[in-house]
Write an enzyme that holds these catalytic residues in place. Structure first.
Site, short mmCIF file in Angstrom:
data_model
loop_
_atom_site.label_atom_id
_atom_site.label_comp_id
_atom_site.label_asym_id
_atom_site.label_seq_id
_atom_site.Cartn_x
_atom_site.Cartn_y
_atom_site.Cartn_z
N HIS A 195 39.10 51.68 29.29
CA HIS A 195 39.32 50.25 29.02
C HIS A 195 40.78 49.95 28.71
O HIS A 195 41.29 48.89 29.06
CB HIS A 195 38.41 49.78 27.88
CG HIS A 195 38.58 50.53 26.59
ND1 HIS A 195 37.62 51.38 26.11
CD2 HIS A 195 39.57 50.57 25.69
CE1 HIS A 195 38.02 51.90 24.97
NE2 HIS A 195 39.20 51.42 24.70
N ASP A 249 32.56 51.60 41.87
CA ASP A 249 31.28 52.30 41.81
C ASP A 249 31.11 53.27 42.97
O ASP A 249 30.48 54.32 42.81
CB ASP A 249 30.12 51.30 41.79
CG ASP A 249 29.77 50.85 40.38
OD1 ASP A 249 30.09 51.60 39.44
OD2 ASP A 249 29.18 49.77 40.22
N CYS A 252 36.65 44.74 47.19
CA CYS A 252 36.86 43.95 45.97
C CYS A 252 37.02 44.82 44.73
O CYS A 252 37.10 44.30 43.62
CB CYS A 252 35.70 42.97 45.76
SG CYS A 252 34.11 43.77 45.49
N ARG A 280 32.14 37.09 39.27
CA ARG A 280 31.20 37.97 38.55
C ARG A 280 30.32 37.12 37.64
O ARG A 280 30.68 36.85 36.49
CB ARG A 280 31.96 39.02 37.76
CG ARG A 280 32.85 39.92 38.63
CD ARG A 280 33.57 40.94 37.75
NE ARG A 280 34.32 41.90 38.54
CZ ARG A 280 35.62 41.83 38.78
NH1 ARG A 280 36.31 40.80 38.32
NH2 ARG A 280 36.23 42.76 39.49
N GLU A 294 28.27 50.03 47.49
CA GLU A 294 28.72 50.75 46.30
C GLU A 294 28.11 52.13 46.17
O GLU A 294 28.48 52.88 45.26
CB GLU A 294 28.35 49.95 45.04
CG GLU A 294 28.89 48.54 45.02
CD GLU A 294 28.36 47.75 43.84
OE1 GLU A 294 29.06 47.72 42.81
OE2 GLU A 294 27.26 47.18 43.93
#
Length: 592
Positions: free
Chosen positions: A201, A476, A523, A308, A452
């Site tokens: 993060h 992913d 993306c 999203r 993904e």
């Protein structure tokens, strides 16, 4: 005496400043026994500290900046859930009442017990989540100590002698998402952490805010002292401590060059993204909320490639958003783009984006939260199909928004024919519902699938037959191809977008989609990495979607690229399996 430390480069640029160390609060807490008549007062002191942290997290979530990365809200939600968990409330209070421990002693005793339990767990993902618990305890201890703010106060722009004041370089073992948000209100110029990887993060926040950083710099928080002069070379993941005047001058020159580069990039905002050989490239933006559309337009995006929608569902602590609330949010984004296309992904809850457990139906969200491996569990389209009433509500809201501008529906993490069939049937049913109510919508809006999972690549003919467009979610796809949890620091060094298997899957998807005449985009983070632009162009990609802050650098690469020349160079990359051969082929590509 100057010395250098090496870590993982996660965000470009140079930062120069004085070190500000964030020492773990748990290392130095008071240990004493509470008088019998003060036990309940001590319990209330602990509860008040937890309440203060809860309020702080809520305020940070409410005030998230428009350009905050997608994971930021989810990280704050996870910390809020840990804060409310009985493991950090009931047990410390029991220790206060039964052993008369003071609040800090009770809390750190419980933390030590939890850390031992986590270290014994075989599952890597669960074991590594202990860092989140440590960060939450840190926040509580800081409040108990009377120091809730972990970051230095804003410093004056000029020092006493009239020279520019040095910036602040935060040095820590690890930095929580909440603290990262607080840093943006200071003269924080960069950060160094012992922990972290390319997809941690801290790295994600650094890239989105364009802040130089080096993570995974082992023992940095022990080797660097308070107020040491530090240089961060974000391009190399290099940290120079106590640099000589010559080194300082060199890096100040690099900073100036970087500032000029940013100014030059702003001139490209309204320049069409066309390669040297005349191929038009669509550069779109990823957004989380309707208000983010403003930043997308300001960056020169020609549409939204990924909205999203899950961020409308998070941290609700009660009812999920209804059809009208969702419709208003989707319509606001569509109208804000002034006729440019908006691709909206249906809810994509996942291991790094959990819903509040209390938002579930019949306890199912609680089961999701405690799954041994959420990344492989009931997530994304699987969860939507397991909650058809919720899914139909979202689909109706999305369809209604399509009456106000061009909308495309995107479905995440599909891998089975039955998932495609069930999803398309629910879309048809949502259309019938609106027709019966006389509500307008675009009856011909396009539907697409995220690629993904390696299984989806192997089933491409099926997707190309039934879907109007595809979007490759590289984050992913890399995770599932390499069996690497991208949130796990223990294996972060193995997360490699240039792994030959990953490149083969991406290239195959782009090639087969182009041959079938089906639009395909990327993306994930690769789309916003300028170092990957030529590679993707050479593979045949013509649509990129990224964070608005990354768009101009990618456009610059597009304007200097020749797709005809790149395709031959990319073939050499895809045919290389030995590390040395692959590195040489990539080097030729970067110069091509």
């Amino acid at each position: 005496m100057p010395f250098a430390l090496h870590g993982i480069p996660v965000s470009r640029g140079v930062a120069i400043g004085r070190a500000h160390l964030l020492a773990p609060a748990a290392l130095d807490v008071s240990h004493y026994l509470v008088d019998e008549d003060r036990i309940e007062d001590e319990v209330q002191r602990l509860r008040a500290a937890r309440a203060a942290v809860r309020a702080e997290l809520s305020a940070l979530k409410r005030d998230l900046p428009r350009d905050a990365p997608e994971e930021m809200g989810a990280f704050l939600d996870v910390h809020a859930m840990i804060l409310d968990d009985e493991m950090l409330s009931r047990e410390p209070e029991r220790l206060i009442r039964t052993r008369r421990y003071n609040a800090e002693w009770a809390l750190t005793t419980r933390l030590e017990e939890l850390m031992r339990q986590f270290d014994e767990i075989d599952d890597e993902y669960i074991r590594e989540r202990k860092a989140d618990i440590e960060q939450v305890v840190e926040r509580i201890l800081k409040v108990l100590a009377g120091a809730p703010v972990l970051v230095p106060a804003p410093a004056p722009a000029l020092s006493a002698d009239g020279e520019p004041a040095p910036g602040v370089i935060v040095v820590a073992h690890d930095i929580s998402p909440a603290d990262m948000l607080q840093f943006r209100h200071t003269v924080f110029h960069g950060f160094v952490t012992d922990m972290g990887g390319r997809t941690s993060h801290t790295a994600i926040v650094a890239r989105s805010l364009d802040i130089p950083a080096a993570v995974g710099v082992q023992n940095a928080s022990e080797l660097i002292r308070q107020d040491d002069w530090i240089i961060i070379d974000g391009d190399a993941g290099l940290v120079i401590v106590d640099p000589t005047p010559i080194i300082l001058e060199e890096y100040r020159h690099r900073q100036s060059e970087r500032a000029l580069e940013k100014k030059r990039l702003q001139r490209l905002r309204h320049t069409p993204a066309v390669t040297l050989d005349g191929i038009e490239i669509d550069l779109l933006a990823n957004i989380e909320m309707a208000e983010d559309a403003t930043a997308a337009l300001a960056a020169g995006a020609v549409g939204v490639g990924l909205f999203r929608s899950e961020f409308l569902f998070m941290n609700r602590r009660g009812e999920l958003p209804g059809e009208d609330e969702q419709f208003e949010a989707y319509r606001a984004a569509v109208e804000a783009m002034h006729g440019l296309p908006v691709t909206i992904r249906t809810i994509d809850i996942g291991s790094d984006k959990p819903l509040d457990a209390r938002d579930g139906r019949d306890g199912r969200a609680d089961e999701y939260e405690t799954a041994l491996n959420p990344a492989l569990g009931l997530r994304a389209i699987r969860w939507s199909l397991s909650e058809p009433a919720m899914f139909l509500t979202q689909l109706r809201a999305l369809l209604r928004a399509s009456a106000y501008g061009p909308v495309r529906l995107l479905f995440p993490m599909m891998a089975h024919a039955r998932e495609i069939d069930q999803t398309l049937e629910l879309v048809a049913r949502a259309k019938r519902d609106l027709q019966e109510r006389g509500v307008p919508f675009d009856a011909h809006l396009q539907v697409g699938a995220m690629i993904e999972i390696p299984a989806a690549v192997l089933l491409l003919p099926l997707f190309l037959k039934r879907m109007d467009f595809l979007s490759i979610g590289t984050n992913d796809l890399i995770q599932y191809t390499l069996a690497i949890d991208r949130a796990d620091n223990a294996v972060a060094h193995l997360y490699d977008p240039l792994h030959p298997a990953v490149l083969q899957l991406i290239a195959r998807t782009i090639r087969e989609a182009n041959e079938a005449g089906v639009p395909v985009a990327v993306c994930g983070e690769m789309a916003g990495d300028p170092a990957m632009t030529r590679l993707l162009l050479g593979m045949g990609l013509r649509e990129f979607s990224m964070h608005p802050a990354q768009l101009l650098r990618v456009k610059q690469e597009v304007l200097h690229a020749d797709c005809g020349q790149l395709s031959a160079l990319v073939d050499a990359v895809l045919q290389a399996y030995e590390p040395e051969e692959a590195a040489a082929a990539l080097a030729r590509l970067s110069r091509g």
